[in-house]
Design a protein around this motif. Structure first.
Motif, PDB file in Angstrom:
ATOM      1  N   SER A 232     -78.099  -7.643 -37.795  1.00 24.24           N
ATOM      2  CA  SER A 232     -78.983  -6.645 -37.277  1.00 24.24           C
ATOM      3  C   SER A 232     -79.239  -5.576 -36.667  1.00 24.24           C
ATOM      4  O   SER A 232     -79.135  -6.562 -35.508  1.00 24.24           O
TER       5      SER A 232
ATOM      6  N   LEU B  66     -78.653  -3.261 -40.783  1.00 25.23           N
ATOM      7  CA  LEU B  66     -78.428  -4.378 -41.632  1.00 25.23           C
ATOM      8  C   LEU B  66     -77.145  -4.530 -42.328  1.00 25.23           C
ATOM      9  O   LEU B  66     -76.842  -4.010 -43.253  1.00 25.23           O
TER      10      LEU B  66
ATOM     11  N   TYR C 289     -80.790  -3.120 -34.045  1.00 25.97           N
ATOM     12  CA  TYR C 289     -81.930  -2.034 -34.015  1.00 25.97           C
ATOM     13  C   TYR C 289     -81.921  -1.269 -32.968  1.00 25.97           C
ATOM     14  O   TYR C 289     -81.796  -1.718 -31.981  1.00 25.97           O
TER      15      TYR C 289
ATOM     16  N   GLU D  56     -81.877   1.446 -38.109  1.00 21.82           N
ATOM     17  CA  GLU D  56     -81.539  -0.117 -38.037  1.00 21.82           C
ATOM     18  C   GLU D  56     -80.246  -0.161 -39.124  1.00 21.82           C
ATOM     19  O   GLU D  56     -80.681   0.201 -40.340  1.00 21.82           O
TER      20      GLU D  56
END
Length: 399
Positions: free
Chosen positions: A330, A383, A332, A381
């Motif tokens: 991830s 992911l 962010y 984000e």
């Protein structure tokens, strides 16, 4: 098609043979008819069973079919024109039409019709003209049908060959297009971007070195950053060349989490943007083959670069580790985020290939990628979720 014609002949000969033998004259007549039955039946059986082997011989030598027709006429004379064998005679012009086109169909239809008329005359078979011409007419019709079927089969074969050729050309074109897209992603996301980072780090080093009172510690850090970035560019170039030559060793493995931590630190040092790396503590990540590892690391780096260049972010949070049966990464950032209703087609038309390349890279290794706010109130984000099953050697890819 020819094999099916011989199969029908076999069945009809088996049915008509007893009548032919019973009607034959004792002695020499019976032996001739028996010989004709055996020869005709065996020839039909051999051609029915091994048409791929003996069929080309019959196609090259029409005289063999003429001899077969003469043997069949002995059965026809013995059995009589009123038996089922008379209807088997229409198979000969049908077969000739399929094998020898309309010329062969015309010759054998005429020959078979003549044989039928001679048999009826020799046996003094009394029937009306319509009945007399019925079977010869069927021979003409079946000859025309055989010739028509031959033309249809040849046209179908030509169309099939053209379709196969077109499919092969389309496959080559798709392969070339996919390879061009892959090379574009590699040049955009790896080598070119790393070299750009080397240039920025070198400029920072030059500025620091030209200062009135240079800081030795800062100079050393910047020099080390330039060296690491140059080594990474060289490594990426070798990996790209290995992919082009398909020589990458699938037995090697890469520690994705350790490499991601190092690249995150280098990114923070090079850009000055606060970037924190948080490894998951549930379980260690399994080894990843270099081609797959490169795709995952390139996606993460592209996400960090996008946050730095386009999102006006002040902080980036990178998390990676195994969660359940998936390897998750991830990235962010607290920037302004993507415009609402952004689609990949719009980005591709606008010439923004970073996100498009990330999605294509994820798909190439069997991963799922989600780009948006996620559970955050603002920012973006990225992911990435890769099932651990895709990390086995059979799922590895270099595309």
């Amino acid at each position: 098609m020819c094999r099916q014609v011989f199969g029908f002949r076999l069945a009809m000969i088996a049915v008509a043979a007893p009548a032919a033998l019973l009607n034959a004259n004792p002695g020499l007549g019976t032996r001739l008819v028996g010989t004709a039955v055996v020869v005709t039946f065996m020839v039909s059986y051999v051609l029915f069973r091994d048409w791929e082997r003996f069929g080309p011989l019959l196609l090259r030598h029409p005289t063999l079919l003429a001899l077969d027709t003469l043997f069949g006429s002995l059965l026809l004379i013995s059995a009589g024109p009123d038996t089922t064998l008379a209807y088997v005679s229409v198979c000969t012009p049908l077969l000739a039409g399929i094998a020898y086109s309309w010329r062969g169909a015309a010759v054998f239809a005429s020959l078979q019709s003549l044989i039928l008329l001679l048999v009826q005359t020799a046996l003094h078979h009394h029937s009306s003209p319509a009945e007399t011409l019925l079977l010869p007419g069927f021979c003409v019709i079946t000859g025309a049908v055989g010739s028509t079927l031959r033309n249809l089969l040849l046209r179908f074969g030509t169309a099939t060959q053209a379709l196969t050729t077109m499919k092969a050309r389309l496959a080559v074109a798709e392969a070339i297009s996919a390879e061009r897209a892959r090379l574009a992603r590699e040049m955009h996301d790896s080598v070119a971007k790393t070299l750009h980072g080397v240039a920025l780090a070198a400029e920072g080093l030059a500025i620091s070195a030209s200062a009135t009172h240079p800081n030795p510690t800062l100079l050393r850090q910047q020099a080390e950053l330039v060296a690491r970035s140059a080594r990474r560019a060289a490594t990426e170039s070798r990996e790209l060349l290995s992919d082009l030559r398909r020589e990458s060793d699938q037995a090697d493995s890469t520690d994705v989490l350790r490499e991601l931590a190092a690249r995150t630190k280098d990114f923070s040092t090079r850009t000055g943007l606060q970037t924190d790396y948080h490894p998951a503590e549930e379980m260690a990540a399994p080894p990843v083959t270099p081609p797959v590892a490169r795709q995952l690391l390139t996606i993460a780096e592209e996400a960090m670069e996008n946050a730095h260049r386009h999102a006006s972010a002040t902080h980036i949070d990178v998390r990676a580790g195994v969660e359940g049966d998936q390897l998750c990464i991830s990235v962010y950032d607290d920037g302004r985020g993507l415009p609402p209703d952004t689609t990949l087609d719009e980005l591709r038309r606008a010439g923004h290939f970073g996100l498009v390349g990330m999605v294509e890279r994820a798909a190439s290794v069997g991963a799922r990628i989600h780009i948006g706010r996620g559970a955050h109130a603002k920012g973006t984000e990225v992911l990435l979720q890769l099932p651990l099953a895709e990390l086995t050697p059979t799922h590895g890819t270099t595309s």
